[in-house]
Design an enzyme around this catalytic site. Sequence first.
Site, mmCIF file in Angstrom:
data_model
loop_
_atom_site.group_PDB
_atom_site.id
_atom_site.type_symbol
_atom_site.label_atom_id
_atom_site.label_comp_id
_atom_site.label_asym_id
_atom_site.label_seq_id
_atom_site.Cartn_x
_atom_site.Cartn_y
_atom_site.Cartn_z
ATOM 1 N N LYS A 187 7.451 -15.397 67.503
ATOM 2 C CA LYS A 187 8.427 -16.025 66.611
ATOM 3 C C LYS A 187 9.803 -15.383 66.817
ATOM 4 C CE LYS A 187 4.494 -17.591 65.182
ATOM 5 N NZ LYS A 187 3.822 -18.805 64.978
HETATM 6 C C1 LIG Z 1 2.386 -18.661 64.251
HETATM 7 C C2 LIG Z 1 2.131 -19.697 63.231
HETATM 8 C C3 LIG Z 1 1.346 -19.427 62.099
HETATM 9 C C4 LIG Z 1 0.588 -18.142 61.912
HETATM 10 O O1 LIG Z 1 1.351 -16.995 61.900
HETATM 11 P P1 LIG Z 1 0.655 -15.566 62.260
HETATM 12 O O2 LIG Z 1 1.694 -14.581 61.904
HETATM 13 O O3 LIG Z 1 0.315 -15.593 63.700
HETATM 14 O O4 LIG Z 1 -0.561 -15.442 61.393
HETATM 15 C C5 LIG Z 1 1.218 -20.427 61.146
HETATM 16 N N1 LIG Z 1 1.795 -21.629 61.297
HETATM 17 C C6 LIG Z 1 2.522 -21.931 62.381
HETATM 18 C C7 LIG Z 1 3.173 -23.276 62.479
HETATM 19 C C8 LIG Z 1 2.696 -20.993 63.392
HETATM 20 O O5 LIG Z 1 3.403 -21.316 64.486
#
Ligand SMILES: *Cc1c(COP(=O)(O)O)cnc(C)c1O
Length: 382
Positions: A187
Site C-alpha cells: 500500500k
Molecule cells: C490489502 C487489502 C486489504 C487487507 O489489508 P491487510 O493489511 O493486508 O490485511 C483489504 N482490502 C483491500 C481492498 C486490500 O487491497
Amino acid sequence: MGQIPVARPTLGEEEAAAARRAILSGWVVQGPEVAAFEKEFAAHLGASHAVACSSGTAALHLALMALDLAPGDEVITVSHSFIATANAVRYVGATPVFVDVELNTGNLNAELIGPAITPRTKAILAVHQLGMPCDLGRILPLAREHGLMVVEDAACALGSEINLGAGWEPIGRPRGDLATFSFHPRKVITTGDGGMITCRDPELMARLSRLRSHAMSLSAAERHQAAKVVFEQYLEVGYNYRLSDIQGAVGREQLKRLPALIAARRRLAARYQEGLAGHPYIALPQEPPYGRSNWQSFWIILSADCPQEQTAVMQALLGRGIHTRRGVMCSHREPAYQDLPLRQPLPLSEYLQDRSIIIPLYPEMTEADQDRVIAALWDTLK
Ligand SMILES: *Cc1c(COP(=O)(O)O)cnc(C)c1O
C-alpha cells in the site's frame, strides 16, 4: 538488464531511527507512538477519530463488528477485491452479496446495488479499489434511502481524493460511517503489517479501540498511569489486533512522506497514460470525474481482440525483467467461496481478473525503468 519490481515501499533512515527510538524507550507494545500516529493520521485526513490496529483485515473485521451484524444479515460488496474484503463479512457471520464492477474504474457499479437489496441487507462495504475512488456520490444516497450503514474499504486509498460536490476531500474522512486502511508494504505507506479505522462518532471510536484489545475496559497506559490499584473488565468478546509502538513510530515517519509519495505516483501514472495512449490492444484505467486516484497500483486492460492471453503477456514481460501481477482477484471464484451462491452474474469482475495486468509503479521508480516497461508493452503486444 536489471529487474523491475511491481511495487516497492519507500523506507529510509527516518523510519529506522523511529523504530530505534521506540525500541530504546522501553515501551514497545501499543502506547504513546501509536496514540500519536492515530492523532496525526486523523489530522491529516481531517477525520475526527482514528483507531490503529494490526492490519487492514483486522480494521475491516473491527469496523464490521461495530455494525452489530447478526448471522443472516447481508452486506453488499464486490467479489472483485482482495479476499480480505469478503472474508471480513464472513468473520462476523454475515453474508457477502456480490455486485459487479465498472470496467474503467474496477469499482462497484452503484446501479447494481438496488437489485441486490433485500429485507436482510444491513450495510454496503464499498471498496476504493487500487486507490481509485468509488462512486460514493451514488452509494451514500442509496444507503440513506434504505437505512444501510456504509463502510469504506480504503485499504489502498490513502491519499486519494473525492469530490461530492463541495470540493475535493481526502478519501476516508470518512463519508460513510467508517473507513479502513492498510499499511501492508504493497500500500502507499507501510508499518510492515498494520491498519487504521476512521470514524466520526466518539463512542464508536471508544468501542473500536477497546475491541482491538480484548474489549478491556482500561488500556495498558491507563493501568500503567493509575495511582490506585485498578482492575480491568472485559466488556465483550474482543481480539488482540493491536499495533506495536515500533510500528506506530514507523507509521508517523511514513505519514510525513505521504504528500511526496502521492505526487511521485501521480507523475508516473500520467507518464504511463501518455506512453501507452493509442495502443491497439491496451485500455487504461480512467479516473471518474468525481475521483482522483493515489495510483497505489497502475493496471492495463487487454482488449477483447488482443491476440495474447494475460499469462503470455506477463511471461513475456518477466522475460525482460519486468515483474507484474494479474488483475484484482474475484473471491467468488476461490474454493473458500464455493458454498456461497451468486445472486448476480459478475462478468466485468471476471473480465478484469482475466484481462487486466498490474504493471510496475512505485515512488522511486526511475523514468528510464518506466520507459522500459512502456517500450516492452509496445514491443510484445502487436
Ligand atoms: C490489502 C487489502 C486489504 C487487507 O489489508 P491487510 O493489511 O493486508 O490485511 C483489504 N482490502 C483491500 C481492498 C486490500 O487491497
